[in-house]
Design a protein around this motif. Structure first.
Motif, short mmCIF file in Angstrom:
data_model
loop_
_atom_site.label_atom_id
_atom_site.label_comp_id
_atom_site.label_asym_id
_atom_site.label_seq_id
_atom_site.Cartn_x
_atom_site.Cartn_y
_atom_site.Cartn_z
N PHE A 1 35.13 25.38 43.51
CA PHE A 1 34.06 26.58 43.87
C PHE A 1 32.96 26.84 42.74
N PRO A 2 31.94 27.39 43.27
CA PRO A 2 30.78 27.48 42.37
C PRO A 2 30.92 28.16 41.18
N THR A 3 32.15 28.57 40.72
CA THR A 3 32.23 29.17 39.71
C THR A 3 33.72 28.80 39.08
N GLY A 4 33.91 28.79 37.87
CA GLY A 4 35.17 28.44 37.49
C GLY A 4 36.19 29.58 37.61
N THR A 5 35.81 30.78 37.73
CA THR A 5 36.61 31.98 37.93
C THR A 5 36.23 32.74 39.23
N PRO A 6 36.61 32.05 40.34
CA PRO A 6 36.27 32.69 41.74
C PRO A 6 37.23 33.84 42.21
N GLU A 7 36.97 34.77 42.82
CA GLU A 7 37.62 35.86 43.42
C GLU A 7 38.30 35.49 44.43
N LEU A 8 39.50 34.96 44.61
CA LEU A 8 40.10 34.32 45.82
C LEU A 8 41.18 35.17 46.30
N THR A 9 41.12 35.67 47.52
CA THR A 9 41.96 36.24 48.37
C THR A 9 42.71 35.48 49.57
N LEU A 10 43.87 35.45 49.65
CA LEU A 10 44.70 34.71 50.58
C LEU A 10 45.36 35.44 51.56
N VAL A 11 45.06 35.50 53.00
CA VAL A 11 45.61 36.37 54.05
C VAL A 11 46.47 35.50 55.05
N ASP A 12 47.74 35.74 55.03
CA ASP A 12 48.44 35.07 56.07
C ASP A 12 49.62 36.09 56.55
N LEU A 13 50.28 36.07 57.72
CA LEU A 13 51.26 36.80 57.83
C LEU A 13 52.73 36.10 57.38
N ASN A 14 52.94 34.95 57.21
CA ASN A 14 54.05 34.20 56.98
C ASN A 14 54.17 34.42 55.48
N PRO A 15 55.18 34.88 54.78
CA PRO A 15 55.35 35.08 53.36
C PRO A 15 55.53 33.76 52.77
N THR A 16 56.57 32.91 53.49
CA THR A 16 56.30 31.28 52.80
C THR A 16 55.23 30.92 52.79
N VAL A 17 54.35 30.78 53.63
CA VAL A 17 53.10 30.14 53.46
C VAL A 17 52.36 30.85 52.14
N LEU A 18 52.23 32.28 52.08
CA LEU A 18 51.35 32.74 51.12
C LEU A 18 52.07 32.25 49.65
N ARG A 19 53.30 32.18 49.37
CA ARG A 19 53.94 31.81 48.12
C ARG A 19 53.70 30.53 47.94
N VAL A 20 53.64 29.42 48.78
CA VAL A 20 53.25 27.99 48.78
C VAL A 20 51.77 27.95 48.46
N SER A 21 50.88 28.67 49.18
CA SER A 21 49.63 28.47 48.98
C SER A 21 49.20 29.19 47.46
N ALA A 22 49.57 30.23 47.28
CA ALA A 22 49.29 31.14 46.02
C ALA A 22 49.76 30.23 44.85
N ALA A 23 50.80 29.76 44.97
CA ALA A 23 51.29 28.66 43.65
C ALA A 23 50.50 27.52 43.58
N ARG A 24 49.89 26.92 44.59
CA ARG A 24 49.23 25.72 44.58
C ARG A 24 47.74 26.12 43.82
N VAL A 25 47.20 27.16 44.15
CA VAL A 25 45.88 27.71 43.57
C VAL A 25 46.18 28.93 42.35
N ALA A 26 47.22 28.65 41.92
CA ALA A 26 47.77 29.80 40.90
C ALA A 26 46.62 30.02 39.58
N ARG A 27 46.15 28.79 39.26
CA ARG A 27 44.95 28.98 38.40
C ARG A 27 43.86 29.89 38.62
#
Length: 233
Positions: free
Chosen positions: A71-97
């Motif tokens: 990202f162009p900054t070390g502290t981006p404002e990131l929002t994940l949108v998906d209908l599948n709760p499993t996909v959201l959990r997996v993706s959010a965990a990967r970019v939890a930082r």
């Protein structure tokens, strides 16, 4: 908000933990390079060119590209949108930082803007990578994704992504066979998706449109225009 159609529910249900565990190797590795003929580096380059400090991702997958693009900054404002709760959990965990906000929603419906997680006209970029070919309906139906992107973006913000097309691009025999199988199973809904239709939908909402074809994949990027005097007055 109405419940998602059965086709939408069925299409996203295949992305369970087992599928997601092999997604980066099978889909982004083998299928992209050898079947769809668009190496994942081209999609990663699309992220690196367009991603902003305030970013919304529609259809998050495994967050492979968000994890690697920078990202162009070390502290981006990131929002994940998906209908599948499993996909959201997996993706959010990967970019939890990045401490992403998570929104469970159908991108074919108006999104829940200004609810504390999504803001209208606020974001620098919206990504929709390998999403459109999974959504049911014609281009007129799938264009709801672009309406939601336009609503989310600030003027000058960028929408970008990629999708697998069935016409208007070169489709070899292995790609045609796999596409047919996926459409039969309801994983894909791209039988009528063509390059001209994609461009037309982008033209109705955005400027500075760039389309690149790699195999049967179209990579797109475009800008939300500034409001006209009529719109602001």
């Amino acid at each position: 908000m109405p419940p998602p159609p059965e086709e939408v529910i069925a299409g996203q249900a295949v992305y369970n933990r087992l599928m997601l565990a092999g997604y980066d190797v099978l889909v982004l590795g083998f299928h992209c390079r050898l079947v769809w003929r668009c190496a994942k580096r081209h999609m990663l380059d699309n992220y690196r060119r367009n991603i902003g400090a305030r970013h919304v991702e529609f259809g998050t997958g495994t967050a492979y590209f968000l994890d690697r693009c920078g990202f162009p900054t070390g502290t981006p404002e990131l929002t994940l949108v998906d209908l599948n709760p499993t996909v959201l959990r997996v993706s959010a965990a990967r970019v939890a930082r990045y401490h992403p906000a998570v929104v469970r929603a159908d991108v074919l419906q108006p999104l829940p803007f200004d609810d504390g997680k999504l803001r209208t006209g606020h974001y620098d970029s919206v990504g929709a990578n390998f999403l459109l070919h999974c959504l049911p309906g014609s281009w007129a139906d799938k264009a709801a994704v672009f309406d939601n992107a336009a609503a989310a973006l600030r003027p000058g913000g960028r929408v970008f992504g990629s999708t697998i097309l069935s016409s208007g691009v070169p489709v070899n025999a292995p790609a045609r066979r796999l596409m047919k199988a996926y459409n039969t199973r309801g994983i894909f809904h791209n039988t009528d998706d063509d390059l001209a239709g994609l461009r037309w939908q982008l033209d109705q909402r955005f400027t500075d449109i760039q389309l690149a074809v790699r195999g049967c994949v179209a990579l797109f990027e475009a800008t939300k225009p500034a409001p006209t005097e009529d719109q602001t007055g």
